[in-house]
Design a protein around this motif. Structure first.
Motif, PDB file in Angstrom:
ATOM      1  N   GLY A 235      -9.932  19.638   3.049  1.00 11.76           N
ATOM      2  CA  GLY A 235      -9.142  18.604   3.707  1.00 11.76           C
ATOM      3  C   GLY A 235      -8.547  19.123   4.996  1.00 11.76           C
ATOM      4  O   GLY A 235      -8.648  20.321   5.312  1.00 11.76           O
ATOM      5  N   MET A 236      -7.931  18.216   5.736  1.00 15.74           N
ATOM      6  CA  MET A 236      -7.258  18.595   6.975  1.00 15.74           C
ATOM      7  C   MET A 236      -6.046  17.689   7.146  1.00 15.74           C
ATOM      8  O   MET A 236      -5.930  16.916   8.090  1.00 15.74           O
ATOM      9  CB  MET A 236      -8.199  18.493   8.169  1.00 15.74           C
ATOM     10  CG  MET A 236      -7.754  19.299   9.383  1.00 15.74           C
ATOM     11  SD  MET A 236      -8.961  19.274  10.701  1.00 15.74           S
ATOM     12  CE  MET A 236      -8.899  17.541  11.185  1.00 15.74           C
ATOM     13  N   ALA A 237      -5.131  17.793   6.170  1.00 16.33           N
ATOM     14  CA  ALA A 237      -3.990  16.886   6.111  1.00 16.33           C
ATOM     15  C   ALA A 237      -3.105  16.984   7.345  1.00 16.33           C
ATOM     16  O   ALA A 237      -2.440  16.009   7.720  1.00 16.33           O
ATOM     17  CB  ALA A 237      -3.161  17.163   4.863  1.00 16.33           C
ATOM     18  N   GLY A 238      -3.079  18.155   7.978  1.00 19.85           N
ATOM     19  CA  GLY A 238      -2.260  18.322   9.162  1.00 19.85           C
ATOM     20  C   GLY A 238      -2.830  17.699  10.410  1.00 19.85           C
ATOM     21  O   GLY A 238      -2.179  17.689  11.461  1.00 19.85           O
ATOM     22  N   ARG A 239      -4.065  17.162  10.303  1.00 18.19           N
ATOM     23  CA  ARG A 239      -4.745  16.500  11.433  1.00 18.19           C
ATOM     24  C   ARG A 239      -5.023  17.447  12.598  1.00 18.19           C
ATOM     25  O   ARG A 239      -5.439  17.010  13.662  1.00 18.19           O
ATOM     26  CB  ARG A 239      -3.935  15.326  11.955  1.00 18.19           C
ATOM     27  CG  ARG A 239      -4.257  13.925  11.408  1.00 18.19           C
ATOM     28  CD  ARG A 239      -4.081  13.754   9.952  1.00 18.19           C
ATOM     29  NE  ARG A 239      -4.262  12.340   9.583  1.00 18.19           N
ATOM     30  CZ  ARG A 239      -4.063  11.866   8.363  1.00 18.19           C
ATOM     31  NH1 ARG A 239      -3.694  12.687   7.397  1.00 18.19           N
ATOM     32  NH2 ARG A 239      -4.257  10.592   8.103  1.00 18.19           N
ATOM     33  N   VAL A 240      -4.806  18.754  12.417  1.00 24.06           N
ATOM     34  CA  VAL A 240      -5.076  19.730  13.473  1.00 24.06           C
ATOM     35  C   VAL A 240      -6.128  20.703  12.962  1.00 24.06           C
ATOM     36  O   VAL A 240      -5.913  21.375  11.942  1.00 24.06           O
ATOM     37  CB  VAL A 240      -3.805  20.512  13.857  1.00 24.06           C
ATOM     38  CG1 VAL A 240      -4.122  21.564  14.907  1.00 24.06           C
ATOM     39  CG2 VAL A 240      -2.727  19.561  14.359  1.00 24.06           C
ATOM     40  N   PRO A 241      -7.285  20.810  13.622  1.00 26.82           N
ATOM     41  CA  PRO A 241      -8.307  21.737  13.140  1.00 26.82           C
ATOM     42  C   PRO A 241      -7.883  23.183  13.331  1.00 26.82           C
ATOM     43  O   PRO A 241      -7.111  23.509  14.234  1.00 26.82           O
ATOM     44  CB  PRO A 241      -9.526  21.407  14.008  1.00 26.82           C
ATOM     45  CG  PRO A 241      -8.963  20.788  15.240  1.00 26.82           C
ATOM     46  CD  PRO A 241      -7.716  20.075  14.821  1.00 26.82           C
ATOM     47  N   PRO A 242      -8.374  24.086  12.475  1.00 27.71           N
ATOM     48  CA  PRO A 242      -8.070  25.505  12.644  1.00 27.71           C
ATOM     49  C   PRO A 242      -8.873  26.086  13.800  1.00 27.71           C
ATOM     50  O   PRO A 242      -9.746  25.421  14.374  1.00 27.71           O
ATOM     51  CB  PRO A 242      -8.507  26.112  11.311  1.00 27.71           C
ATOM     52  CG  PRO A 242      -9.605  25.210  10.830  1.00 27.71           C
ATOM     53  CD  PRO A 242      -9.217  23.824  11.297  1.00 27.71           C
ATOM     54  N   LYS A 243      -8.571  27.338  14.125  1.00 25.80           N
ATOM     55  CA  LYS A 243      -9.378  28.031  15.126  1.00 25.80           C
ATOM     56  C   LYS A 243     -10.817  28.166  14.611  1.00 25.80           C
ATOM     57  O   LYS A 243     -11.032  28.325  13.406  1.00 25.80           O
ATOM     58  CB  LYS A 243      -8.803  29.418  15.398  1.00 25.80           C
ATOM     59  CG  LYS A 243      -7.416  29.417  16.037  1.00 25.80           C
ATOM     60  CD  LYS A 243      -6.907  30.849  16.182  1.00 25.80           C
ATOM     61  CE  LYS A 243      -5.500  30.864  16.774  1.00 25.80           C
ATOM     62  NZ  LYS A 243      -4.954  32.251  16.842  1.00 25.80           N
ATOM     63  N   PRO A 244     -11.810  28.118  15.501  1.00 28.93           N
ATOM     64  CA  PRO A 244     -13.191  28.291  15.051  1.00 28.93           C
ATOM     65  C   PRO A 244     -13.379  29.642  14.354  1.00 28.93           C
ATOM     66  O   PRO A 244     -12.811  30.652  14.766  1.00 28.93           O
ATOM     67  CB  PRO A 244     -14.001  28.225  16.353  1.00 28.93           C
ATOM     68  CG  PRO A 244     -13.122  27.493  17.309  1.00 28.93           C
ATOM     69  CD  PRO A 244     -11.724  27.853  16.950  1.00 28.93           C
ATOM     70  N   VAL A 245     -14.153  29.633  13.300  1.00 27.64           N
ATOM     71  CA  VAL A 245     -14.465  30.860  12.566  1.00 27.64           C
ATOM     72  C   VAL A 245     -15.808  31.379  13.059  1.00 27.64           C
ATOM     73  O   VAL A 245     -16.807  30.654  13.040  1.00 27.64           O
ATOM     74  CB  VAL A 245     -14.507  30.600  11.044  1.00 27.64           C
ATOM     75  CG1 VAL A 245     -14.896  31.871  10.306  1.00 27.64           C
ATOM     76  CG2 VAL A 245     -13.169  30.078  10.558  1.00 27.64           C
ATOM     77  N   GLN A 246     -15.823  32.616  13.508  1.00 28.09           N
ATOM     78  CA  GLN A 246     -17.037  33.211  14.066  1.00 28.09           C
ATOM     79  C   GLN A 246     -17.742  34.087  13.034  1.00 28.09           C
ATOM     80  O   GLN A 246     -17.090  34.777  12.242  1.00 28.09           O
ATOM     81  CB  GLN A 246     -16.687  34.053  15.298  1.00 28.09           C
ATOM     82  CG  GLN A 246     -15.949  33.295  16.390  1.00 28.09           C
ATOM     83  CD  GLN A 246     -16.786  32.195  17.009  1.00 28.09           C
ATOM     84  OE1 GLN A 246     -18.021  32.251  17.002  1.00 28.09           O
ATOM     85  NE2 GLN A 246     -16.129  31.170  17.545  1.00 28.09           N
ATOM     86  N   ALA A 247     -19.070  34.072  13.074  1.00 29.66           N
ATOM     87  CA  ALA A 247     -19.851  34.850  12.107  1.00 29.66           C
ATOM     88  C   ALA A 247     -19.506  36.344  12.122  1.00 29.66           C
ATOM     89  O   ALA A 247     -19.394  36.956  11.057  1.00 29.66           O
ATOM     90  CB  ALA A 247     -21.341  34.641  12.362  1.00 29.66           C
ATOM     91  N   PRO A 248     -19.317  36.977  13.292  1.00 31.06           N
ATOM     92  CA  PRO A 248     -18.990  38.408  13.266  1.00 31.06           C
ATOM     93  C   PRO A 248     -17.705  38.727  12.496  1.00 31.06           C
ATOM     94  O   PRO A 248     -17.621  39.753  11.825  1.00 31.06           O
ATOM     95  CB  PRO A 248     -18.852  38.766  14.748  1.00 31.06           C
ATOM     96  CG  PRO A 248     -19.732  37.787  15.454  1.00 31.06           C
ATOM     97  CD  PRO A 248     -19.569  36.516  14.675  1.00 31.06           C
TER      98      PRO A 248
END
Length: 323
Positions: A235-248
């Protein structure tokens, strides 16, 4: 029949009570008289058109109900593609389950969507192993309150719940959480939230996080994961996406991020059956205690959504179609 309908997207104010024709069942479906309809946080996204699936207007919200077939029969709990906020619904036979004696409408509604989500987050997405530590974000909510109990039932070594008030943190502890953390720490600085989660786990990094807020809470929880730790985002109840997660960053720490949406289980009936055939008997024999929140008349649906959005509610909210 009376139903809640929206003809434009927005907040609680766009929901109106209207009279609509009874829905018509197709092959493999039945028409049900609704005794209670469930309210979920995803419904608030649905009426905003901010959820994972694009919505079409006009729209009757609602993804779950308890009811009996028109003309009489077994009381069932069922899942829907939509249309649950109404006096009558049409449901597929493969997405309904008999409600055991002694299980209330509210308890059944608590486990059909939110309970099945908690079940699959721990069993299917993160593969909880005995002795592992589990962080449950929003532990007093519908999914969270059940996830806390299931994690303890299935042998988690330590369960840490987050909740935004002292009352909700006390509830999490009553449900079996070994420690609680205030998620407001993440808004100050995600590093503070990470540190609090590790402190709650005896100074160690955590194995599993069930996350539904997004933004800084996600970022802080992600940083708290141990090697081979898993964060399941549902879910994303805060309506704010997290920082992108990078494969490395995942490779360098041997961590995993798993997305989960129950709709994919609904498309595989055996996955829903596995959860429901486990959860309903657990409720019936008292091993699982759903937290029941408020019961609102259908005519007061806007207040139900307002309470949910303002975090004034705890546990499962339901609508009474007769009201």
């Amino acid at each position: 029949m009376r139903a809640v309908q929206i003809t434009e997207f927005g907040g609680p104010e766009v929901m109106d009570i209207v009279d609509l024709p009874d829905p018509t069942p197709g092959p493999g479906q039945q028409l049900y008289e609704v005794s209670s309809a469930g309210v979920n946080f995803a419904d608030t996204h649905q009426i905003e058109n901010s959820y994972l699936a694009q919505q079409q207007l006009p729209l009757v919200p609602g993804a779950e109900f308890v009811g009996t077939p028109v003309g009489g029969g077994q009381r069932v709990i069922g899942l829907l593609d939509g249309g649950g906020y109404a006096e009558k619904v049409v449901a597929h036979d493969f997405l309904t389950w008999a409600v055991p004696e002694g299980v209330s409408d509210e308890q059944a509604l608590a486990v059909v969507l939110q309970g099945a989500t908690a079940w699959h987050l721990l069993r299917t997405s993160t593969h909880l192993a005995e002795g592992e530590s589990v962080v449950v974000i929003a532990g007093a909510g519908g999914v969270g309150s059940l996830a806390v109990q299931l994690a303890k039932e299935w042998g988690a070594g330590r369960v840490i719940a987050t909740a935004s008030s002292a009352e909700k943190r006390a509830l999490c502890e009553d449900l079996g959480a070994d420690a609680t953390v205030d998620p407001a720490l993440a808004e100050e600085d995600p590093k503070n939230f990470t540190a609090a989660l590790r402190e709650a786990n005896g100074g160690r990094r955590v194995d599993i996080v069930l996350e539904m807020t997004g933004g800084k809470v996600f970022d802080g929880a992600m940083s708290a994961l141990a090697p081979f730790g898993r964060l399941a985002a549902y879910g994303m109840a805060g309506r704010v996406p997290p920082k992108p997660v990078q494969a490395p960053s995942l490779m360098g720490t041997s961590r995993a991020v798993i997305g989960f949406w129950l709709a994919h289980c609904m498309a595989r009936p055996a996955m829903m059956d596995a959860a429901m055939h486990d959860l309903l008997p657990m409720v019936a024999d008292g091993r699982l205690k759903p937290v029941v929140g408020g019961r609102y008349p259908l005519s007061d649906v806007r207040t139900a959504h307002e309470d949910l959005l303002a975090r004034r509610s705890t546990g499962k909210l339901v609508l009474d179609p007769a009201g």
